[in-house]
Design an enzyme around this catalytic site. Structure first.
Site, PDB file in Angstrom:
ATOM      1  N   GLU A   1     -45.251  30.559   6.209  1.00 12.36           N
ATOM      2  CA  GLU A   1     -45.224  29.302   6.948  1.00 12.36           C
ATOM      3  C   GLU A   1     -44.484  29.491   8.267  1.00 12.36           C
ATOM      4  OE1 GLU A   1     -43.233  26.619   4.339  1.00 12.36           O
ATOM      5  OE2 GLU A   1     -41.243  27.388   4.805  1.00 12.36           O
TER       6      GLU A   1
ATOM      7  N   GLU B   1     -35.898  19.651  -0.906  1.00  9.17           N
ATOM      8  CA  GLU B   1     -35.333  20.275   0.283  1.00  9.17           C
ATOM      9  C   GLU B   1     -36.196  19.972   1.510  1.00  9.17           C
ATOM     10  OE1 GLU B   1     -34.424  24.374  -0.239  1.00  9.17           O
ATOM     11  OE2 GLU B   1     -33.143  24.012  -1.974  1.00  9.17           O
TER      12      GLU B   1
ATOM     13  N   GLU C   1     -39.493  22.326  -0.027  1.00 10.07           N
ATOM     14  CA  GLU C   1     -39.815  22.655  -1.414  1.00 10.07           C
ATOM     15  C   GLU C   1     -39.016  21.746  -2.326  1.00 10.07           C
ATOM     16  OE1 GLU C   1     -38.700  26.737  -1.622  1.00 10.07           O
ATOM     17  OE2 GLU C   1     -36.595  26.303  -1.992  1.00 10.07           O
TER      18      GLU C   1
ATOM     19  N   ASN D   1     -36.861  21.974  -5.894  1.00  8.54           N
ATOM     20  CA  ASN D   1     -36.274  22.813  -6.935  1.00  8.54           C
ATOM     21  C   ASN D   1     -36.124  21.974  -8.193  1.00  8.54           C
ATOM     22  OD1 ASN D   1     -35.830  25.318  -5.474  1.00  8.54           O
ATOM     23  ND2 ASN D   1     -34.375  24.146  -4.267  1.00  8.54           N
TER      24      ASN D   1
END
Length: 668
Positions: free
Chosen positions: A200, A275, A289, A291
């Site tokens: 990315e 996040e 992302e 978690n």
């Protein structure tokens, strides 16, 4: 409520879970490898089960061995901690088949959000802003180069199943993309058993801010504020804080609501973290992302909310409803977390292993000034830091009513933290706490690279610091002289007298000083008339001392270095020689001993295994060219040529284990 919880992890997080389980009256089971037979989490648990050899691939991430330990002990629930099997859907499914509760999210949420590629697609479908990138699988390094060039450098190469900075590389050109892809793939396979990679766009001035979410099995999902995690090195977080000095209430609310919406979309329950990368200039945030586990940095959220996240995870897993709502979540004060790593900052933060010959953390709890100190750890004095696992030693946290007071409390706690026997990053952490940019809250994920472009070389004392250190050294020397008088007593009819005039040499500067005794302590008077009053005690043999310098408390590490006095404080490390004026004059005539020349050698910077050698004897190499790769603590480290030259001989082969400073190759 559960009767017995098995912790499928090790180190400080296993100890952390055990503490809360004991508070709730729940029995605990530890699992351990050969390397962890005498580990702290094994000592703390009510029971312990051996699960195999030291490498995690043969012990901690082998599902069948964890299941066998569950059957052996009769545990009715498992807490996975973070890392290892914490985001492994197959593990959660295996527990479900076994009829054992998983203290974490549902399998579907792990599958949807634990996989970085899938989570990006789901977030985009849900209307969450995401960073541009290639979410498909990448076949080989050449395809990685093609994709990276199409996205536009710099790019982030990441392991789909990754976390904790492992399997991540930033590439600024084709060569780095090619090398980074292979290294990320290798690390991902070694750490997670999954070598899928995606790429990315790397945001060049980002802040890393994450939202803590917490949900129950009855449809309630809350957000518990944010954590700023921008102080990173090699994509691994080093210092975190809560709340963020950047967010305003409106942005906090928007990020929190997006995080909750995403969690609800996958039926999430338990603790989790969403996040975001935040553009500091445009004040825009992008989903990074999720978690699906407890985060390493969860203590700072606990300190500002008063909520025990591990307790809530256990209660949620047992079917209880959350006992509070979103409006009940209040952010109180400020918390800082410093990750103490077994990494040598003077060797470019390379891993260090060995025995902790001294491990004395600062006292925990509320201090006299109202601040709080907390230390989450999984080691003890005399224990060993192994090459097989993450290099974290402890997470030191402080809380205070405001940010600067929390930072000052952290500085004082770091001053009081004693670690010997291995390389560690305590001096670096202390240096960051004094950094003006950090104290002002002007953070990005490039902070360390920008503030320490040449690496960490220690902190050079300023004039005021030098005088403080000179005054302390003079006071320490006086104590040593008094001890010598007690031992030697009188010589003939003459009693030895301690002089009042001394010359202190440190950091290539000399300070003539005179000692004067006063009611407030010892006054150290400098040649220009400046005075520093030192009060407090230090005794020979003590490695740490507390002084009061002109009325202000100061903790400092004290040791002997030959005939000198070694002082370590706030990232500074100096050796002071305190001499009588005549001796000081003679010392100036002594020649300086030069260190040996190793400029034509490549030495192993850390204990580890040579995984590959890229050159042979007689090869010409260019500056920046990869020479060899060393693996230590599950991280691959590529060693590069510092300048152009010719390889004279290679002294090692792939698969060979090396100690620090062992020869790898020589140059002509």
């Amino acid at each position: 409520m559960f009767k017995k919880i098995l912790i499928a992890n090790r180190g400080e997080i296993a100890c952390r879970v055990i503490k809360t389980a004991k508070k709730l009256g729940i029995a605990t089971v530890a699992v351990y490898s050969d390397a962890d037979r005498d580990a702290l989490h094994v000592r703390m648990a009510d029971e312990a089960v051996h699960i195999g050899p030291a490498p995690s691939s043969q012990s901690y991430i082998v599902i069948e061995k964890i299941i066998e330990a569950i059957r052996k002990t009769g545990a009715d629930a498992v807490h996975p901690g973070y890392g290892f099997l914490s985001e492994n859907a197959a593990f959660a499914e295996a527990l479900e088949k076994e009829g054992v509760a998983f203290i974490g999210p549902p399998v579907g949420a792990i599958q949807a959000m634990g996989d970085k590629i899938t989570s990006k697609k789901l977030a985009a479908e849900a209307g969450v802003s995401t960073v541009p990138g290639h979410m498909g699988l990448i076949a080989d390094a050449e395809e990685a180069v093609t994709i990276s060039a199409s996205i536009g450098y710099p790019v982030m190469i990441k392991a789909s199943a990754g976390g904790g900075g492992k399997g991540m590389r930033i590439a600024w050109n084709d060569q780095e993309a090619r090398e980074g892809f292979q290294s990320s793939k290798n690390e991902a396979k070694s750490s997670f058993g999954d070598d899928r990679i995606f790429i990315e766009k790397f945001v060049t001035e980002p802040r890393h801010i994450e939202i803590q979410v917490l949900g129950d099995k009855h449809g309630t999902v809350l957000y518990l504020g944010e954590r700023e995690c921008s102080i990173q090195r090699r994509n691994q977080k080093v210092i975190e804080e809560a709340p963020s000095p950047f967010l305003d209430p409106a942005t906090r609310k928007a990020m929190g609501e997006q995080a909750v919406a995403l969690a609800k979309a996958v039926g999430y329950h338990s603790a989790g973290t969403v996040e975001f990368i935040v553009d500091g200039k445009a004040n825009k945030f992008y989903f990074l992302e999720m978690n699906t586990r407890l985060q390493v940095e969860h203590p700072v959220t606990e300190l500002i909310t008063g909520i025990d996240l591990v307790e809530q995870m256990i209660r949620v897993a047992s079917g209880e409803k959350l006992s509070f709502g979103q409006d009940d979540v209040k952010l109180n004060g400020w918390a800082i977390e410093s990750r103490l790593y077994a990494e040598d900052p003077f060797r470019n933060f390379l891993p260090s292993i060995g025995r902790l010959t001294r491990y004395r953390p600062p006292g925990e709890g509320k201090t006299s000034d109202g601040t709080i100190v907390r230390n989450d750890t999984g080691v003890f004095e005399g224990g060993e830091i192994s090459m097989y696992y993450d290099p974290m030693i402890a997470k030191l946290c402080t809380w205070a009513p405001d940010r600067l007071t929390a930072i000052d409390a952290m500085s004082a706690a770091l001053d009081d933290f004693e670690v010997e026997g291995i390389g560690h990053n305590l001096p670096f952490l202390s240096a960051v706490m004094q950094d003006e940019r950090f104290r002002a809250g002007r953070l990005t994920t490039a902070f360390i690279a920008e503030e320490f472009p040449e690496g960490f070389l220690g902190v050079e004392p300023g004039e005021g610091d030098l005088r403080k250190l000179a005054a302390i050294a003079t006071t320490v020397n006086r104590t040593l002289q008094a001890r010598a008088v007690q031992i030697s007593g009188t010589i003939g009819n003459h009693r030895r007298i301690i002089g009042q005039h001394w010359v202190v040499k440190l950091a290539d500067q000399e300070f003539p000083v005179t000692l004067e005794t006063s009611a407030d302590g010892t006054a150290v008077v400098f040649a220009d008339g400046g005075r520093i009053t030192v009060a407090g005690g230090w005794l020979p043999g003590q490695t740490h001392a507390h002084f009061t310098i002109d009325g202000a408390p100061l903790g400092i590490k004290v040791g002997r270095a030959g005939t000198g006095i070694r002082l370590r404080w706030r990232g500074m490390d100096v050796v002071a020689h305190v001499r009588e004026p005549r001796v000081a004059a003679l010392a100036r005539l002594m020649p300086v001993k030069l260190p040996p020349d190793t400029s034509k050698m490549l030495l192993c910077p850390m204990p580890g295994v040579i995984t590959s050698v890229a050159v042979s004897g007689g090869d010409q190499v260019e500056a920046g060219q990869a020479l060899a790769t060393v693996e230590a603590m599950k991280m691959e480290n590529i060693l590069r040529a510092e300048k152009r030259g010719v390889v004279k001989r290679v002294a090692v082969a792939a698969g060979q284990s090396l100690a620090v400073d062992e020869l790898i190759m020589e140059f002509e």
